[in-house]
Design a protein around this motif. Structure first.
Motif, PDB file in Angstrom:
ATOM      1  N   HIS A 256       0.691  -1.359   0.022  1.00 42.28           N
ATOM      2  CA  HIS A 256      -0.015   0.047  -0.074  1.00 42.28           C
ATOM      3  C   HIS A 256       0.984   1.125  -0.041  1.00 42.28           C
ATOM      4  CE1 HIS A 256      -3.405   2.806   0.805  1.00 42.28           C
ATOM      5  NE2 HIS A 256      -2.686   3.091   1.937  1.00 42.28           N
ATOM      6  N   ARG A 257       1.830   1.229   0.852  1.00 44.37           N
ATOM      7  CA  ARG A 257       2.604   2.628   0.855  1.00 44.37           C
ATOM      8  C   ARG A 257       3.641   2.649  -0.301  1.00 44.37           C
ATOM      9  NH1 ARG A 257       4.480  -0.560   5.115  1.00 44.37           N
ATOM     10  NH2 ARG A 257       6.360  -1.650   4.667  1.00 44.37           N
ATOM     11  N   THR A 258       3.645   1.736  -1.081  1.00 40.51           N
ATOM     12  CA  THR A 258       4.509   1.797  -2.352  1.00 40.51           C
ATOM     13  C   THR A 258       3.962   2.547  -3.580  1.00 40.51           C
ATOM     14  OG1 THR A 258       5.756  -0.101  -1.666  1.00 40.51           O
ATOM     15  CG2 THR A 258       5.895   0.602  -4.188  1.00 40.51           C
ATOM     16  N   VAL A 259       2.512   2.303  -3.532  1.00 41.65           N
ATOM     17  CA  VAL A 259       1.568   2.788  -4.464  1.00 41.65           C
ATOM     18  C   VAL A 259       1.636   4.384  -4.621  1.00 41.65           C
ATOM     19  CG1 VAL A 259      -0.711   3.351  -5.220  1.00 41.65           C
ATOM     20  CG2 VAL A 259       0.026   0.840  -4.275  1.00 41.65           C
ATOM     21  N   ALA A 260       1.520   5.057  -3.309  1.00 42.60           N
ATOM     22  CA  ALA A 260       1.771   6.539  -3.326  1.00 42.60           C
ATOM     23  C   ALA A 260       3.161   6.951  -3.780  1.00 42.60           C
ATOM     24  CB  ALA A 260       1.694   6.941  -1.659  1.00 42.60           C
ATOM     25  N   THR A 261       4.185   6.311  -3.713  1.00 43.00           N
ATOM     26  CA  THR A 261       5.399   6.536  -3.875  1.00 43.00           C
ATOM     27  C   THR A 261       5.332   6.486  -5.610  1.00 43.00           C
ATOM     28  OG1 THR A 261       6.695   5.874  -2.099  1.00 43.00           O
ATOM     29  CG2 THR A 261       8.024   6.206  -4.013  1.00 43.00           C
ATOM     30  N   MET A 262       4.848   5.200  -6.132  1.00 49.10           N
ATOM     31  CA  MET A 262       4.715   5.276  -7.474  1.00 49.10           C
ATOM     32  C   MET A 262       3.766   6.220  -8.185  1.00 49.10           C
ATOM     33  SD  MET A 262       4.145   1.262  -8.157  1.00 49.10           S
ATOM     34  CE  MET A 262       2.452   1.056  -7.819  1.00 49.10           C
ATOM     35  N   ILE A 263       2.784   6.605  -7.929  1.00 51.16           N
ATOM     36  CA  ILE A 263       2.043   7.803  -8.249  1.00 51.16           C
ATOM     37  C   ILE A 263       2.689   9.192  -8.323  1.00 51.16           C
ATOM     38  CG2 ILE A 263       0.059   9.193  -8.054  1.00 51.16           C
ATOM     39  CD1 ILE A 263      -1.506   6.362  -7.007  1.00 51.16           C
ATOM     40  N   HIS A 264       3.415   9.249  -7.089  1.00 54.76           N
ATOM     41  CA  HIS A 264       4.203  10.577  -7.030  1.00 54.76           C
ATOM     42  C   HIS A 264       5.212  10.509  -8.071  1.00 54.76           C
ATOM     43  CE1 HIS A 264       5.756  14.158  -5.226  1.00 54.76           C
ATOM     44  NE2 HIS A 264       7.076  13.356  -5.337  1.00 54.76           N
ATOM     45  N   SER A 265       6.013   9.523  -8.115  1.00 54.58           N
ATOM     46  CA  SER A 265       7.064   9.545  -9.227  1.00 54.58           C
ATOM     47  C   SER A 265       6.561   9.677 -10.539  1.00 54.58           C
ATOM     48  CB  SER A 265       7.845   8.186  -9.163  1.00 54.58           C
ATOM     49  OG  SER A 265       8.961   8.055 -10.002  1.00 54.58           O
ATOM     50  N   GLY A 266       5.585   8.828 -10.835  1.00 53.94           N
ATOM     51  CA  GLY A 266       5.037   8.969 -12.166  1.00 53.94           C
ATOM     52  C   GLY A 266       4.467  10.555 -12.461  1.00 53.94           C
ATOM     53  N   MET A 267       3.903  11.218 -11.674  1.00 53.28           N
ATOM     54  CA  MET A 267       3.247  12.327 -11.966  1.00 53.28           C
ATOM     55  C   MET A 267       4.490  13.480 -12.153  1.00 53.28           C
ATOM     56  SD  MET A 267       0.066  12.064 -12.198  1.00 53.28           S
ATOM     57  CE  MET A 267      -0.350  13.648 -12.720  1.00 53.28           C
ATOM     58  N   MET A 268       5.501  13.272 -11.381  1.00 49.50           N
ATOM     59  CA  MET A 268       6.650  13.872 -11.279  1.00 49.50           C
ATOM     60  C   MET A 268       7.121  14.105 -12.721  1.00 49.50           C
ATOM     61  SD  MET A 268       6.592  15.875  -8.698  1.00 49.50           S
ATOM     62  CE  MET A 268       8.348  16.713  -8.779  1.00 49.50           C
ATOM     63  N   HIS A 269       7.481  12.830 -13.185  1.00 50.68           N
ATOM     64  CA  HIS A 269       7.963  12.423 -14.672  1.00 50.68           C
ATOM     65  C   HIS A 269       7.033  12.963 -15.781  1.00 50.68           C
ATOM     66  CE1 HIS A 269      11.780  10.041 -14.004  1.00 50.68           C
ATOM     67  NE2 HIS A 269      10.988   9.703 -12.762  1.00 50.68           N
ATOM     68  N   LEU A 270       5.862  12.884 -15.595  1.00 49.01           N
ATOM     69  CA  LEU A 270       4.784  13.538 -16.550  1.00 49.01           C
ATOM     70  C   LEU A 270       4.857  14.821 -16.339  1.00 49.01           C
ATOM     71  CD1 LEU A 270       2.663  12.864 -18.633  1.00 49.01           C
ATOM     72  CD2 LEU A 270       0.857  12.834 -16.750  1.00 49.01           C
ATOM     73  N   ARG A 271       5.012  15.540 -15.366  1.00 46.71           N
ATOM     74  CA  ARG A 271       5.114  17.176 -15.279  1.00 46.71           C
ATOM     75  C   ARG A 271       6.622  17.621 -16.033  1.00 46.71           C
ATOM     76  NH1 ARG A 271       4.524  18.090  -9.728  1.00 46.71           N
ATOM     77  NH2 ARG A 271       2.442  17.569  -9.989  1.00 46.71           N
ATOM     78  N   ALA A 272       7.378  16.817 -15.748  1.00 46.43           N
ATOM     79  CA  ALA A 272       8.644  17.540 -16.479  1.00 46.43           C
ATOM     80  C   ALA A 272       8.595  17.185 -18.050  1.00 46.43           C
ATOM     81  CB  ALA A 272       9.866  16.356 -15.946  1.00 46.43           C
ATOM     82  N   HIS A 273       7.854  15.930 -18.399  1.00 43.24           N
ATOM     83  CA  HIS A 273       7.578  15.942 -19.822  1.00 43.24           C
ATOM     84  C   HIS A 273       7.009  16.995 -20.338  1.00 43.24           C
ATOM     85  CE1 HIS A 273       6.542  14.112 -23.602  1.00 43.24           C
ATOM     86  NE2 HIS A 273       5.072  14.104 -23.419  1.00 43.24           N
ATOM     87  N   LEU A 274       5.764  17.368 -19.695  1.00 45.94           N
ATOM     88  CA  LEU A 274       4.950  18.363 -20.244  1.00 45.94           C
ATOM     89  C   LEU A 274       5.432  19.838 -20.313  1.00 45.94           C
ATOM     90  CD1 LEU A 274       1.666  17.299 -18.687  1.00 45.94           C
ATOM     91  CD2 LEU A 274       2.221  17.090 -21.060  1.00 45.94           C
ATOM     92  N   ARG A 275       6.352  19.859 -19.304  1.00 46.54           N
ATOM     93  CA  ARG A 275       7.100  21.345 -19.270  1.00 46.54           C
ATOM     94  C   ARG A 275       8.142  21.493 -20.331  1.00 46.54           C
ATOM     95  NH1 ARG A 275       9.292  21.000 -13.795  1.00 46.54           N
ATOM     96  NH2 ARG A 275       7.124  21.186 -13.120  1.00 46.54           N
ATOM     97  N   LEU A 276       8.790  20.273 -20.594  1.00 47.62           N
ATOM     98  CA  LEU A 276       9.780  20.305 -21.793  1.00 47.62           C
ATOM     99  C   LEU A 276       8.858  20.603 -23.073  1.00 47.62           C
ATOM    100  CD1 LEU A 276      12.282  17.303 -21.054  1.00 47.62           C
ATOM    101  CD2 LEU A 276      12.758  19.759 -20.993  1.00 47.62           C
ATOM    102  N   VAL A 277       7.638  19.990 -23.346  1.00 47.92           N
ATOM    103  CA  VAL A 277       6.970  20.058 -24.623  1.00 47.92           C
ATOM    104  C   VAL A 277       6.503  21.468 -24.668  1.00 47.92           C
ATOM    105  CG1 VAL A 277       4.839  19.308 -25.898  1.00 47.92           C
ATOM    106  CG2 VAL A 277       6.342  17.519 -24.763  1.00 47.92           C
ATOM    107  N   ASP A 278       5.877  21.882 -23.489  1.00 51.61           N
ATOM    108  CA  ASP A 278       5.226  23.303 -23.536  1.00 51.61           C
ATOM    109  C   ASP A 278       6.106  24.559 -23.735  1.00 51.61           C
ATOM    110  OD1 ASP A 278       2.800  22.429 -22.929  1.00 51.61           O
ATOM    111  OD2 ASP A 278       2.658  22.616 -20.668  1.00 51.61           O
ATOM    112  N   HIS A 279       7.399  24.422 -23.370  1.00 52.24           N
ATOM    113  CA  HIS A 279       8.189  25.509 -23.776  1.00 52.24           C
ATOM    114  C   HIS A 279       8.965  25.382 -24.746  1.00 52.24           C
ATOM    115  CE1 HIS A 279       7.765  27.203 -19.604  1.00 52.24           C
ATOM    116  NE2 HIS A 279       8.043  25.936 -19.104  1.00 52.24           N
ATOM    117  N   GLY A 280       8.824  24.266 -25.612  1.00 54.80           N
ATOM    118  CA  GLY A 280       9.254  24.220 -26.786  1.00 54.80           C
ATOM    119  C   GLY A 280      10.764  23.871 -26.938  1.00 54.80           C
ATOM    120  N   VAL A 281      11.293  23.120 -25.924  1.00 58.57           N
ATOM    121  CA  VAL A 281      12.855  22.961 -25.834  1.00 58.57           C
ATOM    122  C   VAL A 281      13.346  22.073 -26.974  1.00 58.57           C
ATOM    123  CG1 VAL A 281      14.326  21.615 -24.515  1.00 58.57           C
ATOM    124  CG2 VAL A 281      12.788  23.090 -23.202  1.00 58.57           C
ATOM    125  N   PRO A 282      14.249  22.523 -27.786  1.00 61.92           N
ATOM    126  CA  PRO A 282      14.711  21.822 -28.936  1.00 61.92           C
ATOM    127  C   PRO A 282      14.971  20.426 -28.486  1.00 61.92           C
ATOM    128  CG  PRO A 282      15.763  23.821 -28.762  1.00 61.92           C
ATOM    129  CD  PRO A 282      15.136  23.797 -27.565  1.00 61.92           C
TER     130      PRO A 282
END
Length: 193
Positions: free
Chosen positions: A154-180
């Motif tokens: 159970h306690r691993t699930v929260a870590t997995m979700i947090h980690s996944g959301m951080m990676h997704l946020r980083a992905h969207l930030r790169l795409v939104d800012h038009g980084v080459p």
């Protein structure tokens, strides 16, 4: 000055359902588009079988179309009316399913000892972390439900979700800012979550 408009899915659904009750197909289509994910999530949480969920969800929307003329906005919000109809349809389906089939479906679920923690040298598979995020945000599952389905503590699930959301946020930030090369870099980065 930038103005942000917050989209609330329930806004205007009462009018759409009322118009659908008068035979307005376009209003029904819009109602379906705005409520489909919510209804599908409810049905999937209850039935836990994607194929049956698709069938029952279609039945719900057919019933919404046929019964929309009975909707009265004074008795409550349209979304509540639709979800109550969905719940009744799910209950009918569960009652009509032979018990043996339900027990077989539950018994065939993959199991893993609950107290076993993954070691530091054995990261959880990428697919497991993705499923955790998808179940949490698209299906509305609780961390306890995700823990049971994925067979992780159970306690691993929260870590997995947090980690996944951080990676997704980083992905969207790169795409939104038009980084080459940002889309390529971000796509490679998302492979790690």
């Amino acid at each position: 000055m930038t103005t942000f408009v917050r989209h609330t899915p329930a806004a205007g659904l009462d009018a759409l359902l009322t118009r659908a009750g008068s035979g307005d197909e376009q209003a029904f289509a819009t109602l379906h588009d705005r409520g489909a994910a919510t209804v599908h999530g409810l049905v999937l949480r209850a039935l836990r079988d994607p194929e049956v969920t698709e069938e029952v969800t279609r039945t719900v929307w057919v019933r919404v179309w046929h019964r929309s003329g009975r909707y009265n906005p004074d008795q409550g919000p349209a979304l509540t009316w639709v979800m109550a109809l969905a719940q009744r349809t799910v209950v009918e389906r569960i009652r009509s399913t032979p018990r043996e089939a339900a027990y077989a479906r539950i018994g065939s679920a993959p199991t893993r000892p609950v107290g076993v923690e993954p070691g530091p040298d054995s990261p959880l598979p990428i697919a497991t972390r993705r499923r955790a995020v998808l179940r949490a945000y698209y299906r509305g599952c609780t961390s306890e439900q995700i823990s049971t389905v994925l067979g992780v503590p159970h306690r691993t699930v929260a870590t997995m979700i947090h980690s996944g959301m951080m990676h997704l946020r980083a992905h969207l930030r790169l795409v939104d800012h038009g980084v080459p090369g940002g889309a390529t870099t971000a796509a490679a980065d998302t492979e790690g979550w």
